[in-house]
Design a protein around this motif. Structure first.
Motif, PDB file in Angstrom:
ATOM      1  N   PRO A  41       0.804  -1.272   0.001  1.00 48.22           N
ATOM      2  CA  PRO A  41       0.042   0.015  -0.155  1.00 48.22           C
ATOM      3  C   PRO A  41       1.041   1.268   0.143  1.00 48.22           C
ATOM      4  O   PRO A  41       1.747   1.499   0.836  1.00 48.22           O
ATOM      5  CB  PRO A  41      -0.891  -0.117   1.286  1.00 48.22           C
ATOM      6  N   GLY A  42       0.445   2.217  -0.814  1.00 51.99           N
ATOM      7  CA  GLY A  42       1.256   3.259  -0.974  1.00 51.99           C
ATOM      8  C   GLY A  42       2.563   3.384  -1.661  1.00 51.99           C
ATOM      9  O   GLY A  42       3.331   4.329  -1.567  1.00 51.99           O
ATOM     10  N   GLN A 115      -3.140 -11.503  -2.308  1.00 52.32           N
ATOM     11  CA  GLN A 115      -2.778 -10.835  -1.105  1.00 52.32           C
ATOM     12  C   GLN A 115      -2.005 -11.610  -0.349  1.00 52.32           C
ATOM     13  O   GLN A 115      -2.428 -12.584  -0.027  1.00 52.32           O
ATOM     14  CB  GLN A 115      -4.167 -10.321  -0.532  1.00 52.32           C
TER      15      GLN A 115
END
Length: 120
Positions: A41-42, A115
């Motif tokens: 994430p990010g 994931q």
């Protein structure tokens, strides 16, 4: 059209292990290079590991000694054996494939991602 399908992601505690699988369909020819990227994430997507026809492999420094691509001659299939997992390994892992080398970083086909979450 070549399609890559990943499996094997999930939730694991730090120090644990997971094995990802990727199978390619839609082609009768051998994909010369198959590998893995990940995106946390990010963060930008980053190279993790890859294997070429003939058995040579290449790993990112961050996973050397912990992740391996097992030797397997199954056509158009690649695995990623992850051990000693750390929370910073949490990311979506993508399978990637190229019809021919020699680059470890240029791929034509991508999976949808799986994931991997590592809890501390």
């Amino acid at each position: 059209q070549v399609q890559l399908v990943e499996s094997g992601g999930g939730l694991v505690q730090a120090g644990g292990s997971l094995r990802l699988s990727c199978v390619a369909s839609g082609t009768t020819t051998r994909l010369d290079v198959m590998g893995w990227y990940r995106q946390a994430p990010g963060k930008q997507r980053e190279f993790v590991a890859a294997r070429a026809t003939g058995g040579s492999t290449h790993y990112a420094d961050s996973v050397k000694g912990r992740f391996t691509i097992p030797e397997d001659n199954t056509k158009n299939t690649v695995y990623l054996q992850m051990s000693s997992l750390k929370p910073e390994d949490t990311a979506v892992y993508y399978c990637a494939a190229a019809p021919s080398g020699p680059s470890w970083y240029e791929y034509d086909f991508w999976g949808q991602g799986t994931q991997v979450t590592v809890s501390s």
